[in-house]
Design a protein around this motif. Sequence first.
Motif, PDB file in Angstrom:
ATOM      1  N   GLU A 222      15.525  18.806  -5.456  1.00 35.27           N
ATOM      2  CA  GLU A 222      15.365  20.474  -5.499  1.00 35.27           C
ATOM      3  C   GLU A 222      14.157  20.757  -6.309  1.00 35.27           C
ATOM      4  O   GLU A 222      13.640  21.786  -6.233  1.00 35.27           O
ATOM      5  CB  GLU A 222      16.513  20.841  -6.072  1.00 35.27           C
ATOM      6  CG  GLU A 222      17.766  20.513  -5.197  1.00 35.27           C
ATOM      7  CD  GLU A 222      19.106  21.036  -5.867  1.00 35.27           C
ATOM      8  OE1 GLU A 222      19.026  21.137  -7.231  1.00 35.27           O
ATOM      9  OE2 GLU A 222      20.049  20.518  -5.203  1.00 35.27           O
ATOM     10  N   LEU A 223      13.808  20.059  -7.244  1.00 37.91           N
ATOM     11  CA  LEU A 223      12.683  20.373  -8.352  1.00 37.91           C
ATOM     12  C   LEU A 223      11.145  20.137  -7.229  1.00 37.91           C
ATOM     13  O   LEU A 223      10.153  20.624  -8.057  1.00 37.91           O
ATOM     14  CB  LEU A 223      12.901  19.720  -9.523  1.00 37.91           C
ATOM     15  CG  LEU A 223      13.872  20.069 -10.426  1.00 37.91           C
ATOM     16  CD1 LEU A 223      14.018  19.258 -11.600  1.00 37.91           C
ATOM     17  CD2 LEU A 223      13.725  21.567 -10.865  1.00 37.91           C
ATOM     18  N   GLY A 224      11.424  19.529  -6.469  1.00 39.11           N
ATOM     19  CA  GLY A 224      10.008  19.107  -5.718  1.00 39.11           C
ATOM     20  C   GLY A 224       9.580  17.623  -5.786  1.00 39.11           C
ATOM     21  O   GLY A 224       8.514  17.366  -5.497  1.00 39.11           O
ATOM     22  N   GLY A 225      10.582  16.955  -6.428  1.00 35.00           N
ATOM     23  CA  GLY A 225      10.243  15.292  -6.480  1.00 35.00           C
ATOM     24  C   GLY A 225      10.126  14.782  -5.187  1.00 35.00           C
ATOM     25  O   GLY A 225      11.090  14.759  -4.190  1.00 35.00           O
ATOM     26  N   GLU A 226       9.183  13.986  -4.812  1.00 38.61           N
ATOM     27  CA  GLU A 226       8.963  13.339  -3.533  1.00 38.61           C
ATOM     28  C   GLU A 226       8.835  11.698  -3.572  1.00 38.61           C
ATOM     29  O   GLU A 226       9.217  11.171  -2.804  1.00 38.61           O
ATOM     30  CB  GLU A 226       7.830  13.904  -2.708  1.00 38.61           C
ATOM     31  CG  GLU A 226       7.917  15.350  -2.141  1.00 38.61           C
ATOM     32  CD  GLU A 226       8.906  15.547  -1.341  1.00 38.61           C
ATOM     33  OE1 GLU A 226       9.419  14.469  -0.559  1.00 38.61           O
ATOM     34  OE2 GLU A 226       9.353  16.664  -0.973  1.00 38.61           O
ATOM     35  N   ILE A 227       8.103  11.400  -4.829  1.00 37.85           N
ATOM     36  CA  ILE A 227       7.753  10.044  -5.066  1.00 37.85           C
ATOM     37  C   ILE A 227       9.108   9.217  -5.506  1.00 37.85           C
ATOM     38  O   ILE A 227       9.345   9.376  -6.492  1.00 37.85           O
ATOM     39  CB  ILE A 227       6.465  10.019  -6.116  1.00 37.85           C
ATOM     40  CG1 ILE A 227       5.231  10.277  -5.626  1.00 37.85           C
ATOM     41  CG2 ILE A 227       6.412   8.369  -6.347  1.00 37.85           C
ATOM     42  CD1 ILE A 227       4.152  10.375  -6.506  1.00 37.85           C
ATOM     43  N   ILE A 228       9.386   8.203  -4.482  1.00 41.85           N
ATOM     44  CA  ILE A 228      10.486   7.448  -4.979  1.00 41.85           C
ATOM     45  C   ILE A 228      10.725   5.994  -4.426  1.00 41.85           C
ATOM     46  O   ILE A 228      10.276   5.969  -3.213  1.00 41.85           O
ATOM     47  CB  ILE A 228      11.934   8.302  -4.509  1.00 41.85           C
ATOM     48  CG1 ILE A 228      13.094   7.550  -5.357  1.00 41.85           C
ATOM     49  CG2 ILE A 228      11.969   8.243  -3.116  1.00 41.85           C
ATOM     50  CD1 ILE A 228      14.447   8.444  -5.156  1.00 41.85           C
ATOM     51  N   THR A 229      10.836   5.091  -5.166  1.00 37.36           N
ATOM     52  CA  THR A 229      10.658   3.675  -4.790  1.00 37.36           C
ATOM     53  C   THR A 229      12.314   3.243  -4.634  1.00 37.36           C
ATOM     54  O   THR A 229      13.014   3.839  -5.275  1.00 37.36           O
ATOM     55  CB  THR A 229      10.175   2.942  -5.613  1.00 37.36           C
ATOM     56  OG1 THR A 229      10.582   2.927  -6.681  1.00 37.36           O
ATOM     57  CG2 THR A 229       8.610   3.243  -5.425  1.00 37.36           C
ATOM     58  N   ILE A 230      12.681   2.206  -4.005  1.00 37.61           N
ATOM     59  CA  ILE A 230      14.138   1.609  -4.010  1.00 37.61           C
ATOM     60  C   ILE A 230      13.862   0.088  -4.741  1.00 37.61           C
ATOM     61  O   ILE A 230      13.187  -0.828  -4.300  1.00 37.61           O
ATOM     62  CB  ILE A 230      14.350   1.477  -2.498  1.00 37.61           C
ATOM     63  CG1 ILE A 230      14.753   2.830  -1.961  1.00 37.61           C
ATOM     64  CG2 ILE A 230      15.924   0.728  -2.512  1.00 37.61           C
ATOM     65  CD1 ILE A 230      13.351   3.483  -1.091  1.00 37.61           C
ATOM     66  N   GLY A 231      14.891  -0.065  -5.562  1.00 41.00           N
ATOM     67  CA  GLY A 231      14.872  -1.261  -6.251  1.00 41.00           C
ATOM     68  C   GLY A 231      16.335  -1.799  -6.555  1.00 41.00           C
ATOM     69  O   GLY A 231      17.168  -1.131  -6.959  1.00 41.00           O
ATOM     70  N   SER A 232      16.325  -2.969  -6.654  1.00 43.38           N
ATOM     71  CA  SER A 232      17.880  -3.684  -6.760  1.00 43.38           C
ATOM     72  C   SER A 232      17.866  -4.007  -8.455  1.00 43.38           C
ATOM     73  O   SER A 232      18.996  -4.181  -8.918  1.00 43.38           O
ATOM     74  CB  SER A 232      17.954  -4.812  -6.254  1.00 43.38           C
ATOM     75  OG  SER A 232      17.174  -6.024  -6.444  1.00 43.38           O
ATOM     76  N   ASP A 233      16.865  -4.066  -9.070  1.00 45.29           N
ATOM     77  CA  ASP A 233      16.959  -4.301 -10.600  1.00 45.29           C
ATOM     78  C   ASP A 233      17.543  -5.839 -10.633  1.00 45.29           C
ATOM     79  O   ASP A 233      18.089  -6.322 -11.521  1.00 45.29           O
ATOM     80  CB  ASP A 233      17.526  -3.524 -11.496  1.00 45.29           C
ATOM     81  CG  ASP A 233      17.026  -3.592 -12.750  1.00 45.29           C
ATOM     82  OD1 ASP A 233      16.333  -4.539 -13.100  1.00 45.29           O
ATOM     83  OD2 ASP A 233      17.551  -2.671 -13.685  1.00 45.29           O
ATOM     84  N   ALA A 234      17.132  -6.848  -9.511  1.00 51.25           N
ATOM     85  CA  ALA A 234      17.793  -8.091  -9.522  1.00 51.25           C
ATOM     86  C   ALA A 234      17.026  -8.851 -10.684  1.00 51.25           C
ATOM     87  O   ALA A 234      15.895  -9.020 -10.594  1.00 51.25           O
ATOM     88  CB  ALA A 234      17.673  -8.572  -8.317  1.00 51.25           C
ATOM     89  N   HIS A 235      18.199  -9.619 -11.267  1.00 48.76           N
ATOM     90  CA  HIS A 235      17.464 -10.695 -12.365  1.00 48.76           C
ATOM     91  C   HIS A 235      18.016 -12.260 -11.687  1.00 48.76           C
ATOM     92  O   HIS A 235      17.425 -13.241 -12.239  1.00 48.76           O
ATOM     93  CB  HIS A 235      18.254 -10.580 -13.576  1.00 48.76           C
ATOM     94  CG  HIS A 235      17.462  -9.337 -14.355  1.00 48.76           C
ATOM     95  ND1 HIS A 235      17.879  -8.185 -13.861  1.00 48.76           N
ATOM     96  CD2 HIS A 235      17.048  -9.452 -15.523  1.00 48.76           C
ATOM     97  CE1 HIS A 235      17.299  -7.293 -14.723  1.00 48.76           C
ATOM     98  NE2 HIS A 235      16.721  -7.940 -15.656  1.00 48.76           N
ATOM     99  N   SER A 236      18.718 -12.100 -10.268  1.00 46.64           N
ATOM    100  CA  SER A 236      18.957 -13.370  -9.695  1.00 46.64           C
ATOM    101  C   SER A 236      18.703 -13.294  -8.192  1.00 46.64           C
ATOM    102  O   SER A 236      18.866 -12.043  -7.693  1.00 46.64           O
ATOM    103  CB  SER A 236      20.276 -13.718 -10.126  1.00 46.64           C
ATOM    104  OG  SER A 236      21.283 -12.774  -9.561  1.00 46.64           O
ATOM    105  N   PRO A 237      18.349 -14.129  -7.514  1.00 45.39           N
ATOM    106  CA  PRO A 237      18.021 -13.887  -6.040  1.00 45.39           C
ATOM    107  C   PRO A 237      19.102 -13.256  -5.223  1.00 45.39           C
ATOM    108  O   PRO A 237      18.780 -12.700  -4.231  1.00 45.39           O
ATOM    109  CB  PRO A 237      17.740 -15.483  -5.561  1.00 45.39           C
ATOM    110  CG  PRO A 237      17.314 -16.098  -7.017  1.00 45.39           C
ATOM    111  CD  PRO A 237      18.146 -15.593  -7.803  1.00 45.39           C
ATOM    112  N   ASP A 238      20.297 -13.744  -5.394  1.00 47.90           N
ATOM    113  CA  ASP A 238      21.553 -13.066  -4.777  1.00 47.90           C
ATOM    114  C   ASP A 238      21.457 -11.605  -4.792  1.00 47.90           C
ATOM    115  O   ASP A 238      22.350 -10.874  -3.851  1.00 47.90           O
ATOM    116  CB  ASP A 238      22.768 -13.683  -5.068  1.00 47.90           C
ATOM    117  CG  ASP A 238      23.177 -13.508  -6.450  1.00 47.90           C
ATOM    118  OD1 ASP A 238      22.353 -13.751  -7.383  1.00 47.90           O
ATOM    119  OD2 ASP A 238      24.395 -12.952  -6.842  1.00 47.90           O
ATOM    120  N   LYS A 239      21.003 -10.983  -5.767  1.00 46.16           N
ATOM    121  CA  LYS A 239      21.311  -9.450  -6.173  1.00 46.16           C
ATOM    122  C   LYS A 239      19.976  -8.701  -5.301  1.00 46.16           C
ATOM    123  O   LYS A 239      19.907  -7.441  -5.396  1.00 46.16           O
ATOM    124  CB  LYS A 239      21.331  -9.058  -7.263  1.00 46.16           C
ATOM    125  CG  LYS A 239      22.519  -9.500  -8.171  1.00 46.16           C
ATOM    126  CD  LYS A 239      23.883  -9.040  -7.507  1.00 46.16           C
ATOM    127  CE  LYS A 239      25.135  -9.307  -8.183  1.00 46.16           C
ATOM    128  NZ  LYS A 239      25.496 -10.824  -8.151  1.00 46.16           N
TER     129      LYS A 239
END
Length: 273
Positions: A222-239
């Motif tokens: 709503e404030l105009g934010g457009e830049i966004i990435t997607i991350g799992s924050d995985a510390h192990s391969p299964d996540k």
Amino acid sequence: MFFPDYHLHSEFSEDSNAKLNDIITSAKEKGMKSICITDHFDMDFPVIKEAPEMRFNLDIPDYINTLINLQQELAPEFDLRIGIELGTMPTTLNKLTKFVQENPFFDFIIASTHIVDNMDPYYPSYYEGRSLNDAYRRYFEDELHAVTNFRSYDVYGHPDYILRYGYDPKNPFEPKAFMDIFEEIFKQIISKGKGIEINTGGLYKDLNQTHPCKEYLKLYKELGGEIITIGSDAHSPDKIGYGFDIARNLLHECGFKYYCTFKDRKATFEKIL
């Protein structure tokens, strides 16, 4: 489609044992054609009484050389991007700025708040002597200071990260109570041409929500934010890629039509299908 995972930790991070080859294998098995490794570098990490041996240093030359070699080995079939997660504190912002200037090797930089008042909200000592709401607000105040005074990053990571460890089911977090400070945080981020991530780590940390939560994602948009990435924050391969279907639905619900990838610190907007 499967989003490229833009928040991943390997054995180069103090808190992970994940082998890079295992990370790559898992990403490929999940249909990814690109990922970004973002190992921890928390400059001047303090001594924490619960874990005095923890130091979030990063061997930068070894890290960069290893990832460049792996990048070349995997290309062109798999696109490995080189990132880093910088832990910010008011005392390190100038030094981190200099660090980024002297190390122009990264495709992507996450800035995150892990330490507040020389304490880590992961541990109980951070909450001693304060109400949960006071603990939350103090954390968010440090984030506001960082995004106001620091520019050497691309997205700010897991902005309500403290909920992973400060969450109390008997005293549920109320997003509206902190909407004021999040509005200021997001205004600073947006005005400086930076972004945020949708981090799915909270979904497998018994929090049952992403970082940030839906209310703050909507506010950012709503404030105009457009830049966004997607991350799992995985510390192990299964996540790796955990909950990315939930993330996609949330992004659609909040009005996002694009997500971002980064190369050489420059954002590319990719359509969310």
